[in-house]
Scaffold this motif. Structure first.
Motif, short mmCIF file in Angstrom:
data_model
loop_
_atom_site.label_atom_id
_atom_site.label_comp_id
_atom_site.label_asym_id
_atom_site.label_seq_id
_atom_site.Cartn_x
_atom_site.Cartn_y
_atom_site.Cartn_z
N SER A 1 38.10 38.98 44.28
CA SER A 1 37.60 39.18 45.64
C SER A 1 37.09 37.87 46.24
N ASP B 1 33.91 37.21 32.57
CA ASP B 1 33.20 37.84 33.68
C ASP B 1 33.19 36.98 34.94
N ASP C 1 36.85 36.90 39.39
CA ASP C 1 36.61 37.85 40.48
C ASP C 1 37.59 37.53 41.61
N LYS D 1 38.46 43.55 40.37
CA LYS D 1 38.05 42.15 40.31
C LYS D 1 38.90 41.32 39.37
N ASN D 2 39.56 41.98 38.40
CA ASN D 2 40.39 41.22 37.47
C ASN D 2 41.71 41.93 37.14
#
Length: 612
Positions: free
Chosen positions: A137, A132, A135, A180-181
């Motif tokens: 971004s 998680d 990211d 994001k991934n």
């Protein structure tokens, strides 16, 4: 010299005044592109943006944006030195015995630098994001052009290995950020990454992928180089040879792949060949046109590793000249000796920026028999990625292949349309929007060498027209002041060396052929050799702009023909009513609001007025 990493190269450039820092806040959405585009087209310095809005990481761009910086990056004084370096490695001869062996020790030492060197750890894994934490971004990934489908990683070194043989590959394939991934993976049909994915699919496996961002200049270049299929020669090996020392690699933290230990960032993950492909694009490409949306595999990022204080390196591609022109020139120099091994009559060759690599190849030869120009051209079509060449112009050995104007003067003086031009077919770059099919289309060979008696005995027909019987030595162009009018013809010019260029606002099918029929029958055609029809956005007085448009917008078999003794090049856009079933892409143009913003903020960037 070898650079430990990209930041050491940056420091050298800054010391030499070849890199400038910008600490004003800038946006990765178009603004950096507008600044970088201005500087690369004016031969300006590289730029380090220290304050990118929305990201903690700085962006560096234009590191190899001049011929001189590219040579410095690759450890040579001049790019021509690359050919000498490779020729020395190829010529591992000797007089025999101990003396011959000792005379070759320096060359053998260079060859021993080819295999990469395994290390346990490296700066590229000082910080690790997993799961998680990933990211994308957070990285300052650029949106380069207004119609782009999103941000794209433009300088990725994409690493895979063959699921069966373990063969390693590194290539530079643009990557559109999808989430994001996740990113797209622009593996075209001819690329090694595609072959690896197809094998993984047959074996029912995911394909592990690592994407290095950074490294050092030699590795970035190596990822773009069209390597010949020689066992043991891969991109790490080429980088090691250029550096003069073995390249440091280490294992990824979540993938079983060798990754460069000196990278700035590494994205690790996989492509699942069982997944549906995703829509990628549009993208303002190196052709200067947008590549339209298409389906490509999706890359899933499972980990990001990086240095403690990384810099994000980027490039932009688009309307030439761009930074990639110098990487292409480096490949020309590097592989010239190999081409001469196969075709020893080659003196030199060049792929001018207006041809955006594959669209135009100029080759000079030492000619000794009739038909030799066609022999060389056909041989080039069979050499690796040269198979994508669209137009090959062959000139005499004394003609400087990098003198664009001189080459086209040779064409008018020594190539009679129809007699000395030949069309054929073959593979094309899948980014070629004008070819008759995807990755398949026409090709043109122009023999602009001095003719032997056997080559001028009779005219050769081209389509339904007979070639002009005007010998090159009798050709004396005369520019006419009385130029014809034609619906949609916005501008036109004739040049003293025999080129008649017309900008056509094409709105009807067959309009370009009607123009050609009208113009070639006009008395003004008497002093001309070529009729160049371009689109309404082209500056007919700019030789580079004219040929860039022409070479992008033709399939030679369909769009180049002899009429009225002239060679007609139809570089206008093609319409569906003419049987062209694909969508015609727009040329890349920056948004006017961004241009005005950069103009207004120029005094804040701290950049000299000369680069504005």
């Amino acid at each position: 010299m070898a650079f430990p990493d990209i930041q050491s190269f940056m420091r050298l450039l800054e010391d030499r005044g070849e890199l400038l820092r910008v600490d004003t806040p800038v946006s990765a959405d178009l603004e950096i592109t507008e600044l970088a585009d201005r500087l690369v087209k004016k031969g300006g310095p590289a730029l380090l943006f220290e304050n990118v809005v929305g990201s903690e990481f700085p962006v560096v761009i234009g590191l190899m944006g001049t011929r001189e910086r590219t040579a410095l990056a690759l450890g040579v004084t001049d790019l021509d030195d690359l050919a000498a370096k490779v020729r020395a490695l190829i010529d591992l001869g000797g007089s025999g015995g101990l003396g011959g062996l000792l005379s070759n020790l320096p060359k053998l030492r260079d060859a021993m630098n080819l295999p990469p060197r395994r290390v346990k750890t490296g700066p590229a894994q000082e910080v690790v994001w997993r799961g998680d934490e990933v990211d994308l971004s957070k990285l300052p990934i650029l949106k380069c052009w207004p119609l782009d489908g999103g941000p794209f990683v433009t300088l990725p070194l994409v690493i895979t290995k063959d699921p069966e043989t373990g063969e390693r590959n590194m290539g530079m394939y643009r990557m559109q950020v999808m989430g994001k991934n996740t990113t797209g993976m622009h593996w075209q049909r001819h690329k090694t990454g595609t072959r690896h994915l197809e094998k993984a699919k047959r074996l029912g496996q995911r394909l592990e992928v690592a994407v290095a961002i950074g490294g050092d200049p030699a590795l970035i270049y190596a990822a773009t180089a069209p390597l010949p299929p020689i066992p043991g020669l891969d991109e790490f090996a080429l980088a090691g040879y250029l550096r003069g020392q073995r390249y440091p690699v280490m294992k990824g933290v979540t993938v079983d792949l060798d990754v460069p230990a000196n990278a700035e960032f590494i994205l690790e993950g996989y492509v699942d060949p069982q997944e549906p492909w995703v829509t990628e694009g549009p993208f303002g490409d190196h052709t200067g046109f947008y590549t339209l949306p298409d389906l490509y595999p999706q890359f899933h990022v499972t980990a990001v590793t990086m240095r403690r204080r990384p810099v994000y390196p980027a490039t932009i591609v688009g309307r030439p000249p761009m930074e990639d022109a110098y990487l292409i020139e480096a490949s020309e120099r590097l592989f010239l000796p190999a081409a001469q091994l196969v075709l020893p009559e080659i003196v030199d060759y060049h792929m001018p920026p207006a041809g955006v690599a594959h669209n135009l190849v100029v080759v000079s030869i030492n000619k000794s028999y009739p038909g030799q120009a066609y022999k060389v051209a056909n041989g080039l079509f069979g050499l690796g990625q040269m198979m994508f060449a669209k137009v090959i112009v062959v000139v005499d050995g004394g003609v400087p292949v990098n003198d664009f104007g001189a080459v086209w003067r040779e064409v008018t003086q020594k190539a009679v349309p129809g007699r000395d031009t030949l069309t054929t077919r073959g593979p094309t770059d899948v980014l070629d929007h004008s070819s008759r099919g995807w990755g398949y289309g026409g090709k043109l060979v122009i023999d602009a060498t001095t003719k032997r008696p056997e080559e001028v005995g009779s005219a050769v027909s081209s389509r339904d027209e007979q070639a002009s019987d005007l010998a090159p030595e009798q050709f004396a162009p005369a520019v006419s002041a009385d130029l014809p009018l034609f619906p949609g013809a916005l501008a036109q010019t004739q040049t003293p060396d025999g080129y008649w260029t017309v900008a056509l606002d094409k709105t009807q099918p067959g309009q370009a052929r009607e123009l050609a029929t009208t113009f070639t029958a006009h008395p003004a055609a008497g002093g001309m050799r070529h009729l160049l029809i371009v689109d309404e956005q082209t500056n007919v007085h700019d030789l580079q702009d004219v040929w860039w448009t022409i070479l992008n917008n033709i399939d030679p078999e369909r769009d180049v023909w002899v009429e009225g003794g002239l060679l007609v090049w139809d570089g206008a856009r093609k319409l569906p009513e003419e049987g062209f079933v694909r969508e015609w892409p727009p040329k890349i143009v920056m948004d006017e609001a961004v241009v005005r913003r950069v103009d207004a903020l120029w005094h804040l960037y701290g950049l000299p007025e000369q680069w504005r």
